[in-house]
Write a protein that holds these residues in place. Sequence first.
Motif, short mmCIF file in Angstrom:
data_model
loop_
_atom_site.label_atom_id
_atom_site.label_comp_id
_atom_site.label_asym_id
_atom_site.label_seq_id
_atom_site.Cartn_x
_atom_site.Cartn_y
_atom_site.Cartn_z
N HIS A 103 48.05 11.65 -4.92
CA HIS A 103 49.12 12.66 -4.84
C HIS A 103 49.20 13.14 -3.54
O HIS A 103 48.09 13.54 -3.10
N SER A 104 50.41 13.55 -3.17
CA SER A 104 50.50 14.60 -2.22
C SER A 104 51.99 15.52 -2.70
O SER A 104 52.19 15.44 -3.95
N GLY A 105 52.63 15.96 -1.50
CA GLY A 105 54.03 16.82 -2.22
C GLY A 105 53.30 18.05 -2.65
O GLY A 105 52.59 18.63 -2.21
N HIS A 106 54.05 18.54 -3.81
CA HIS A 106 54.01 19.77 -4.21
C HIS A 106 53.56 19.83 -5.43
O HIS A 106 53.92 20.74 -6.32
N ALA A 107 52.42 19.57 -5.99
CA ALA A 107 51.79 19.45 -7.26
C ALA A 107 51.21 21.00 -7.55
O ALA A 107 50.62 21.52 -6.55
N CYS A 108 51.36 21.35 -8.71
CA CYS A 108 50.90 22.60 -9.05
C CYS A 108 49.31 22.38 -9.42
O CYS A 108 48.51 23.21 -9.33
N ASN A 109 49.15 21.41 -10.29
CA ASN A 109 48.00 20.83 -10.67
C ASN A 109 47.63 19.50 -11.13
O ASN A 109 48.86 18.89 -11.43
N VAL A 110 46.59 19.02 -10.88
CA VAL A 110 46.30 17.79 -11.36
C VAL A 110 45.11 17.67 -12.12
O VAL A 110 44.20 18.07 -11.74
N GLU A 155 42.65 15.76 -15.53
CA GLU A 155 42.20 14.55 -16.26
C GLU A 155 42.57 14.57 -17.73
O GLU A 155 42.27 15.90 -18.25
N GLU A 156 43.03 13.73 -18.17
CA GLU A 156 43.29 13.68 -19.79
C GLU A 156 42.88 12.41 -20.34
O GLU A 156 43.27 11.37 -19.96
N ARG A 157 42.02 12.62 -21.55
CA ARG A 157 41.62 11.30 -22.12
C ARG A 157 40.70 10.34 -21.45
O ARG A 157 41.08 9.25 -21.47
N TYR A 158 40.07 10.89 -20.34
CA TYR A 158 39.41 10.14 -19.45
C TYR A 158 40.10 9.23 -18.57
O TYR A 158 39.44 8.91 -17.64
N THR A 159 41.01 8.47 -18.93
CA THR A 159 41.66 7.54 -18.03
C THR A 159 43.01 8.05 -17.48
O THR A 159 43.51 7.39 -16.53
N GLU A 160 43.89 9.05 -18.11
CA GLU A 160 45.23 9.19 -17.66
C GLU A 160 45.11 10.63 -16.89
O GLU A 160 44.42 11.60 -17.30
N ARG A 161 45.79 10.63 -15.81
CA ARG A 161 45.99 11.84 -15.14
C ARG A 161 47.16 12.76 -15.24
O ARG A 161 48.25 11.86 -15.31
N VAL A 162 47.11 13.91 -15.15
CA VAL A 162 48.69 14.62 -15.46
C VAL A 162 48.89 15.44 -14.16
O VAL A 162 47.94 16.18 -13.83
N TYR A 163 49.89 15.14 -13.67
CA TYR A 163 50.56 15.83 -12.52
C TYR A 163 51.56 16.69 -12.69
O TYR A 163 52.48 16.17 -13.24
N THR A 164 51.18 17.93 -12.42
CA THR A 164 52.26 18.99 -12.96
C THR A 164 52.83 19.46 -11.47
O THR A 164 52.47 19.66 -10.36
N ILE A 165 54.46 19.58 -11.54
CA ILE A 165 55.10 19.89 -10.40
C ILE A 165 56.20 20.67 -10.94
O ILE A 165 56.61 20.49 -12.14
#
Length: 947
Positions: A25-32, A34-44
């Motif tokens: 990711h790039s842009g304006h993420a607030c936070n990234v 890991e969730e459940r080992y395989t999925e990532r959560v990108y907060t914007i």
Amino acid sequence: IHCIYLLEWVLSQPFWAPPTVRIIHSGHACNVEEERYTERVYTIREGETLELACLVSGHPRPQIRWTKTAGSASDRFQDSSVFNETLRITRIQRLQGGRYYCKAENGLGSPAIKSIRVDVYYLDDPIVTVHQSIGEAKEQFYYERTVFLRCMANSNPPVRYSWRRGQEFLSQGSDKGVEIYEPFFTQGETKILKLKNLRPQDYANYSCIASVRNVCGIANKNVLFKLSNKTASPTIKLLVEDPIVVNPGQTVTLVCVTSGGDPTPTLTWVHSADELPKKSVLNGGTLTLPAISIEEAGVYSCVASNNVGNPAKKSTTIVVRGLKKGRFWITPDPYHNDDNIQIGREVKISCQVEATPPEELLFSWLKNGRSLRSSERMVITHTDPEVQPGTTNLDIIDLKFTDFGTYTCVAVLKNGGIPEISIDVNISSTTVPPELTVPRDKSPLVVQEGDTVELQCLVSGKPKPIILWSRADKEVPMPDGGLQTESYDGALRIVNVSREMTGTYRCATSQYNGFNVKPREALVELTVQYPPAVEPLFTEIRQGLGRAFTLNCRMLRAHPSKVLKYEWKLGTRLLTMGQLDQRDETDYHVRALNREGYGEYTCEVTNEAGAGACRFLVTGRAYAPEFYYDTYSALWQNRPRVYGFKLQWTQQNPLSVDRIVAYRLGIKQTGQSRWWEQEIPMEGAIAKGELITHNLTELIKPEAYLVRLTPITRFGEGDSTDRTIRYSAPVNPHLREFQCSFEDEAVCMFTQDKTDDFDWTRHSAATRDTKYTPNTGPSSDRVGSKQGFYMYIETSRPRLEGEKARLLTPTFNVAPKSPYGTVTSSPTYCFGFYYHMYGKHIGALNAYLRQKAQSGADSSVWTLVGNQGDRWKQAKVNIHPTASFQLVLEGIRGPGIEGDIAIDDVTIEEGECKDPPPNSKCFFWGGGRGGHDLYIIRNQSIMKRQR
């Protein structure tokens, strides 16, 4: 022996690889996270720019596709997928949150799929609503009054509420007259402030503060409500009649005023379930509808709201007067078996009109232009319960010869202003019920697809009724999409008829403008012929000389499907012909292809309606090469101003055509028009999946180049493929290191941080002016040359204490530790540089590690403060990046002008900042086209070095 076995295994592997994929990711993420080992959560944050890059590897180059599962059922990701490595959404909205998938496939193995969940954070302005209740009377003089203040705000993540009275924060238990709670059924969506047994001190200003704990930098929001002894829910008055009856074209003004409520209510108007007419004008509580039309009639409601109690609503109905759809029908004497009109029998004439308002509708009857009144034999009725409203009937009892003539039904609205509708009906000896017939040559009808066809039903009788056309299968729609089509002349015209329109059509009389008798019906058969549909429509076949192959053309459907003929041609030359009897396909065999056999082959299959054609282009053109994008450290630099690039590719289907004898390499600088070309000869046949290498040298930094590669066989040139080569400061493929002494004006692709206070400056001691900054800064570069360059921060005015200048290295990719291009563990690099920190006002010099796949602050790796003397010193530190990374060098201005800080000879080397321990190795040279590679086998791992 072990090395020999491993060598044989390496040389036997084709350079094909199924796709792998990861999302950065790039842009304006607030936070990234890991969730459940395989999925990532990108907060914007809502309104920022979402930018996700899908990094793939694999050969051939995988195709990338972005898709999304919607955050809400209404969101369809713009109803499309994105075929691009980078997904970019500017000003992202809350409904665009959800799970995004990157899918990469290249035909080898299963597609690679990774996902990331995008969580959009937002906080709307809170709203306070007020409700109150009054308890039962106590001894006839005291009432308990309780007020509820409810606060709500839409948000993600869930909002937290707090209440304040004036400047005092309220909490549960802080005041016995105050209770704060969340209704259990709201799941935290609201918080209620309950004021029990309202007291004088409770009349105050109340603030509700909504907070999401400053996530994504979202500030708290609050709303103020003033509670007083005048606070009351809204009441309104409509200064209009109900209903309002107007003529089309008139201007209607609706006035709504508030009669109570504190705070002052806001007024809005709504129209039934639809929006207000576009031409309407709204001014406060006054709604003006200029030149009103029938379509704009309906219920209009005034709604007043001040967030206290329930909104007030009052409505009025606008009725737009009008007449439309005048029709008639004749009903013969029901006591006779035939439908004829005869002397001595009864006959009834009915007339129907749609009127608004229906209570204003007036009917009158004329006979031969003279007014007709109801009598014993001429009975006029207007309220027949067995027929639709808006209907009048003239019942003629015991028809006489003198009753023959023209009867006119006239419909008007009693208050005038609307044109009348009049309908003439002729009753005579020639008035007979209808009959339907189909001309002999009109059924069955056989037409060609694309023609214009007219289906005809002949109508006899007087008067002639409206004819209704439909399909015999009543569930099948007509060509215009409806289930019925009206015709006034009995004909049904179909333009551009298609094969789906084949079938049986029914024509039937309607009761309107004719006799009210059992419908007369007739059937028309329509057959649509169309030429054969064949496959393939076009196929390209690539073959080498002397080879055998077969062309196949298959008929899918046709009408008529019998007596189908075929012809095979090469260009215009007839090869063979015949007839398809019981078969639905035909083949043409080429036993040994010669040069005259190249060209376009055509197979035409024909019937009465036309021809369908299969086309085959037989060519000896070689397929396009496929560039190999996963070459490790493909770019290198040996001299300051030029760089080199290792170009690698495989040949797509090399055995399908004649042997490739050479490649034509074209290269041009982007933005320029001139191409440079050379031929790369090939010795021997190219195997499928074989990796071919050619080194490009003398490329000018930092220019990008377009490279075009074209295979050549004895047939001629094949298909070309292009790729763009862009310069970025590499980890050197020979030394596995990066070095920069700032001698080049491009400063090795270092960049200035756009968010700092001032910039680093490139200088040499020979050009630097020391008149204003004595006793600070270096007198030469790191190696003692006054002509050599370095980077430094100038701390003279207007610089202020504490201001920062940040210099960023190029972005480096983490070097893989296995021969398959995957990072198995966090690698180690040695980051080194020379610094000069001389002067009594020296501030600080800091070094940070910035990783692209991580958000938040940079990681500090080195720092030094204060005067270090008039000499160059070296700093070295180990770094352990896990993703693409940059180093940040930050200079901070001290308390005065004698505080210049300089850096020189920046290096990044693979490995620890010390000599590695000895390790057992075995070497072998592997042959690839265009060069040889040195393979190093170390602890059962393979590493490839260029010779």
